[in-house]
Design an enzyme around this catalytic site. Structure first.
Site, short mmCIF file in Angstrom:
data_model
loop_
_atom_site.label_atom_id
_atom_site.label_comp_id
_atom_site.label_asym_id
_atom_site.label_seq_id
_atom_site.Cartn_x
_atom_site.Cartn_y
_atom_site.Cartn_z
N LYS A 197 -2.96 14.55 24.02
CA LYS A 197 -3.79 14.45 25.22
C LYS A 197 -2.99 13.79 26.35
O LYS A 197 -2.69 12.61 26.30
CB LYS A 197 -5.07 13.63 24.97
CG LYS A 197 -6.05 13.85 26.13
CD LYS A 197 -6.95 12.72 26.42
CE LYS A 197 -6.34 11.55 27.10
NZ LYS A 197 -5.98 11.75 28.52
N GLU B 12 2.92 1.81 22.37
CA GLU B 12 3.93 1.39 23.34
C GLU B 12 3.16 0.99 24.59
O GLU B 12 2.59 1.84 25.27
CB GLU B 12 4.90 2.56 23.59
CG GLU B 12 6.22 2.10 24.14
CD GLU B 12 6.27 2.19 25.63
OE1 GLU B 12 5.91 1.19 26.28
OE2 GLU B 12 6.66 3.25 26.15
N CYS C 199 6.80 0.88 32.30
CA CYS C 199 6.36 -0.17 31.38
C CYS C 199 7.41 -1.26 31.21
O CYS C 199 7.08 -2.42 31.03
CB CYS C 199 5.99 0.43 30.04
SG CYS C 199 7.23 1.56 29.42
N GLU D 188 0.70 -7.43 34.44
CA GLU D 188 1.51 -6.26 34.76
C GLU D 188 0.93 -5.63 36.03
O GLU D 188 -0.25 -5.26 36.06
CB GLU D 188 1.42 -5.27 33.59
CG GLU D 188 2.27 -4.04 33.80
CD GLU D 188 2.22 -3.08 32.60
OE1 GLU D 188 1.13 -2.83 32.10
OE2 GLU D 188 3.29 -2.60 32.20
P1 NAI Z 1 -4.61 3.77 30.43
O1 NAI Z 1 -4.04 2.98 29.34
O2 NAI Z 1 -6.08 3.72 30.66
O3 NAI Z 1 -4.23 5.33 30.25
C1 NAI Z 1 -3.23 5.84 29.44
C2 NAI Z 1 -3.76 7.03 28.64
O4 NAI Z 1 -4.77 6.60 27.76
C3 NAI Z 1 -4.38 8.14 29.46
O5 NAI Z 1 -4.08 9.37 28.87
C4 NAI Z 1 -5.87 7.89 29.32
O6 NAI Z 1 -6.67 9.03 29.50
C5 NAI Z 1 -5.96 7.40 27.90
N1 NAI Z 1 -7.10 6.55 27.57
C6 NAI Z 1 -7.81 5.73 28.38
N2 NAI Z 1 -8.78 5.11 27.67
C7 NAI Z 1 -8.64 5.53 26.39
C8 NAI Z 1 -9.34 5.22 25.18
N3 NAI Z 1 -10.33 4.35 25.13
N4 NAI Z 1 -8.92 5.82 24.04
C9 NAI Z 1 -7.88 6.69 24.05
N5 NAI Z 1 -7.23 7.02 25.17
C10 NAI Z 1 -7.59 6.44 26.32
O7 NAI Z 1 -3.87 3.39 31.76
P2 NAI Z 1 -4.44 3.50 33.25
O8 NAI Z 1 -5.86 3.07 33.35
O9 NAI Z 1 -4.15 4.86 33.71
O10 NAI Z 1 -3.55 2.42 33.99
C11 NAI Z 1 -3.99 1.06 34.04
C12 NAI Z 1 -2.86 0.12 33.84
O11 NAI Z 1 -2.30 0.35 32.55
C13 NAI Z 1 -1.69 0.28 34.76
O12 NAI Z 1 -1.87 -0.40 35.96
C14 NAI Z 1 -0.59 -0.31 33.97
O13 NAI Z 1 -0.61 -1.70 34.10
C15 NAI Z 1 -0.94 0.07 32.55
N6 NAI Z 1 -0.20 1.27 32.10
C16 NAI Z 1 0.87 1.07 31.32
C17 NAI Z 1 1.62 2.14 30.92
C18 NAI Z 1 2.81 1.95 30.05
O14 NAI Z 1 3.63 2.85 29.93
N7 NAI Z 1 2.97 0.84 29.42
C19 NAI Z 1 1.31 3.51 31.33
C20 NAI Z 1 0.11 3.61 32.12
C21 NAI Z 1 -0.59 2.51 32.49
#
Ligand code: NAI
Length: 789
Positions: A190, A264, A298, A395
């Site tokens: 996904k 990760e 990240c 972050e």
């Molecule tokens: P997120 O963690 O919500 O989204 C990442 C992925 O997880 C997306 O595909 C999303 O649809 C999915 N997702 C969201 N809720 C889920 C759930 N309950 N179960 C399974 N999948 C789920 O990240 P978001 O809201 O887009 O960004 C928020 C913050 O997260 C950013 O500001 C950043 O700080 C952090 N982030 C960190 C990343 C990394 O690579 N470490 C990447 C993206 C965001």
């Protein structure tokens, strides 16, 4: 403008990349996309919109995956799995190779689509993201070929559910899909809701290369769909990259399910600059560390720690360089900083910066105007922040750098490690001795010495602490998609039963009242209670203390304090272990007799059990200085040292069966590799653990390395699993205990290894010893070192 005029004002003109092919591709699909399930495209009812963050214009709409869509995708993956696994390494390698080639053939289309969808500069998607994607598929085509030779004791897992973020959409896909397919799994992926276009194009590539239907399935949608994938009962392993909050939610959602998990997550990585650094290079490295991909990385070096003596000069140079960064459209080849992925993310950055300034941070941004429309944020430097302030801890995931000063190396390390995260770190010093000394002490999965943000498929990547667990890339990344045969052979019933006896043999004097063993001393339990220990014949043969929460906390504190054990050489630890064997041998009759009393074994059987334990001690003593790291050479000017590092403090819950072998098999590998342990022994055979105290004392095992707390297992397990200062936990107990451990461990993201109520044959070398135990005792830290540049 003539060339002469251009030279006069030296202002960049536009150098746009054509989006024509990407627009044609979108239009050919009528800008509407469905899921890719079982090799077919599947429409959905609800639609999500994706916009170009540079223009704010709609790019396309997507179906939002429902439970039915996820079911269909998982069924397709399940159906495809046996043939994909049976196809063998060579067949899988050919598909991965074909995918790599196709990615290269369509690289510009991938890059432009990625930049349009995500807002990242075309230079980065074209020169970094997409080449790395191809590299990952080539690299893993190799592992497909080599799996059986290099991982003979492992099998593929089955159906893998993968959820990825928006910051490197196709690259994160490659990091997940390539290793999973290489070793024989099938996938339900996904992508992130705001950046799904390249995943769809990738699915088309899979079709084009003739990948068997169902091997890769792509279900579109947002968080709810992601949760459906992660929680699906027929998904065997979940791999997630994204925020720590969602990673934690997934950890809790699937706790106890038996699904394998790799996470990760976020980071707040330090960028440490010492006064003897090559300052201009360090400034240039900083630009890469924090402003690459708009800081939406990240492992971004988002916390600058600079030595006080050079701070003013370093800030001045950084500001000057920041003034030259071009903020602009993602398709302009001159752009250094593109658009933020979405309005939501932009607002999040703005509100965090506002809070940071309210808390006293001093904000600096270059004067250049931002593009009139679109989601842009200027490169930002915030100085004067406190180590505990919001901006130092949270972050931001945007182009915002926070800076602090330090005086001594010790202070730099303390500041660097003052975070709940542990993904990456950067160290700048021309003194390689000092730089490596610092790198070794940083709590991070990756450390870049005099460099920043370099990646390669051959070098594993992943974090410690709340940055998650598991590795992607490198030989270690493969383990995330494999399962040991020994685990598959685990049984629902114990291999060894207590043999009921008519009476307790009188060979052993047992009227003793052992205590707990904490910090190298015998300690009375806090509760002041003891409980009876029964022999195999059902007689009360001793009393054991009932340890409680407080005893566990004391034991964890003692283990934390015994860090000298971790910094000892393998050779030194081996000597202690050999000495332990010597002292055990000396007392072998006592141990054998107690084994007979507790298990009902004959004298001969008990003697053999002691022999087995002695062999195991020798085995792990032998490995202390042989289970070593490796050196990768990802390019001609860079090495990466993959070091195996002990977790630190481990909670170990020994199995209820196999009195002697069960106890020693779980205690020895962690300590052999430098961990300090809080051991909850078998309830039935706790007296055997108590018997160990004197052997530990006489064998020079330093106080605090092994702490033993007997008592009610459920309470002790709960306390250990929820303890914020325990780095990793093994629990060989019931499936309920496994669920509790995995769920409570989510708080500080401790690594867990649990048995889900399954039993091993602890006497056999296949199930009771070996590489699996060692691997679960360490994490791999990669230290990148440039040379000749
Ligand atoms: P997120 O963690 O919500 O989204 C990442 C992925 O997880 C997306 O595909 C999303 O649809 C999915 N997702 C969201 N809720 C889920 C759930 N309950 N179960 C399974 N999948 C789920 O990240 P978001 O809201 O887009 O960004 C928020 C913050 O997260 C950013 O500001 C950043 O700080 C952090 N982030 C960190 C990343 C990394 O690579 N470490 C990447 C993206 C965001």
């Amino acid at each position: 403008m003539s060339v002469k005029d251009a030279y006069k004002d030296m202002v960049y003109g536009l150098a746009p990349e054509s989006d024509a092919e990407a627009v044609t591709w979108l239009d050919e699909h009528k800008r509407k996309f469905g899921h890719f399930v079982g090799g077919k495209w599947r429409a959905g009812r609800k639609q999500i919109e994706t916009v170009n963050p540079v223009t704010g214009e709609r790019l396309a709409t997507f179906a939002e995956g429902s439970a039915a869509d996820v079911n269909a995708a998982v069924s397709a993956a399940r159906a495809a799995y046996p043939a994909w696994e049976a196809a063998g390494g060579h067949a899988r390698a050919k598909y991965l190779y074909a995918i790599a080639r196709s990615v290269q053939k369509h690289s510009r289309l991938f890059a432009t689509l990625e930049s349009m969808d995500n807002g990242k500069p075309i230079r980065e998607s074209r020169d970094i993201d997409i080449p790395l994607v191809a590299r990952h598929f080539y690299y893993h085509a190799g592992w497909a070929t080599l799996r059986d030779e290099h991982y003979p004791d492992y099998e593929s897992i089955g159906v893998v559910g993968q959820v990825i973020p928006w910051n490197f959409p196709l690259l994160m896909l490659a990091w997940k899909v390539a290793p999973a397919l290489a070793v024989g799994n099938t996938v339900v992926l996904k992508p992130a809701e705001n950046t799904s276009l390249t995943a769809i194009l990738f699915a088309e590539i899979c079709e084009q290369v003739g990948l068997p239907a169902g091997v890769v399935n792509v279900v579109l949608g947002a968080g709810e769909t992601g949760a459906l994938v992660a929680g699906h009962k027929d998904v065997d392993k979940v791999a997630f990259t994204g925020s720590t909050a969602v990673g934690r939610a997934i950890r809790q959602q699937i706790a106890g399910s038996g699904k394998k998990l790799s996470l990760e997550l976020g980071g707040k990585s330090p960028y440490i600059v010492f006064e003897d650094a090559d300052i201009d290079s360090a400034v240039e490295g900083l630009i890469d560390a924090i402003w690459f991909n708009q800081g939406q990385v990240c492992c971004a070096g988002s916390r600058l720690l600079v030595q006080e003596s050079i701070a003013a000069k370093f800030y001045a140079k950084t500001r000057r360089r920041m003034s030259k960064l071009l903020v602009g459209g993602s398709m302009d080849k001159n752009t250094d900083i593109g658009a933020i992925v979405s309005r939501d993310q932009l607002n999040r950055i703005k509100s965090l910066v506002k809070k940071g300034v309210e808390e006293g941070g001093e904000l600096w941004q270059p004067e250049a105007a931002l593009p009139a429309k679109g989601a842009f944020y200027p490169p930002t430097l915030i100085t004067g922040v406190e180590p505990s302030s919001t901006l130092s801890q949270e972050e931001i995931f945007g182009p915002v750098l926070v800076a602090m000063e330090f005086r001594t190396p010790a202070e730099a390390i303390a500041l660097a490690n003052n975070t709940r995260y542990g993904l990456a770190a950067n160290v700048w010093s021309e003194n390689i001795n000092e730089a490596l000394h610092i790198a070794a002490q940083l709590k991070a999965g990756t450390v870049w010495v005099n460099s920043a943000n370099t990646f390669d498929a051959s070098v594993g990547f992943g974090g410690v602490r709340e940055s998650g667990f598991g590795r992607e890339g490198g030989p270690e990344g493969l383990y995330e998609y494999l399962v040991p045969r020994s685990e598959k052979a685990a049984s629902d019933t114990p291999f060894e039963q207590v043999r009921a006896r008519a009476s307790t043999p009188r060979t052993h004097s047992i009227d003793r009242t052992p205590k707990l063993y904490i910090g190298g001393k015998q300690a009375r339990p806090d509760s002041g209670y003891s409980e009876d220990v029964m022999s195999a014949a059902g007689d009360v043969v001793a009393e054991l203390p009932k340890g409680n929460r407080k005893d566990i906390r004391n034991a964890v504190e003692a283990a934390r304090g015994a860090s000298g054990w971790t910094s000892m050489t393998g050779h030194q630890r081996a000597q202690v272990l050999y000495y332990l064997a010597e002292n055990l041998e000396y007392r072998r009759e006592e141990f054998a007799a107690l084994n007979s009393v507790l298990t009902g074994s004959t004298a001969r059987q008990s003697d053999a059990s002691v022999d087995l334990v002695l062999q195991r001690i020798f085995y792990y003593a032998a490995l202390t200085d042989k289970y070593e790291g490796v050196v990768h050479a990802p390019d001609k000017n860079r090495l990466s040292i993959a070091m195996k590092e002990a977790h630190g403090v481990m909670g170990i819950v020994a199995p209820e069966e196999s009195c002697l072998a069960g106890l020693f098999s779980v205690l020895l590998p962690p300590i052999a590799l430098g961990n300090r342990v809080v051991l909850v022994p078998s309830h039935r055979f706790g007296l055997m653990a108590a018997q160990l105290y004197q052997v530990l004392e006489t064998s020079d095992v330093p106080g605090g390395v092994v702490n033993i707390v007997t008592g009610p297992r459920a309470e002790l397990i709960k306390t250990l699993a929820g303890h914020a200062d325990v780095d990793a936990m093994w629990c060989f107990d019931s499936s309920d205990a496994a669920a509790e451990v995995e769920s409570l461990a989510a708080a500080n993201m401790k690594r867990t290894w649990v048995s889900y109520g399954k039993h091993r044959d602890w006497r056999s070398n296949e199930q009771g010893a070996g590489e699996v135990f060692l691997r679960h005792s360490v994490d791999i830290k990669n230290i990148w070192i440039p040379y000749g540049v």
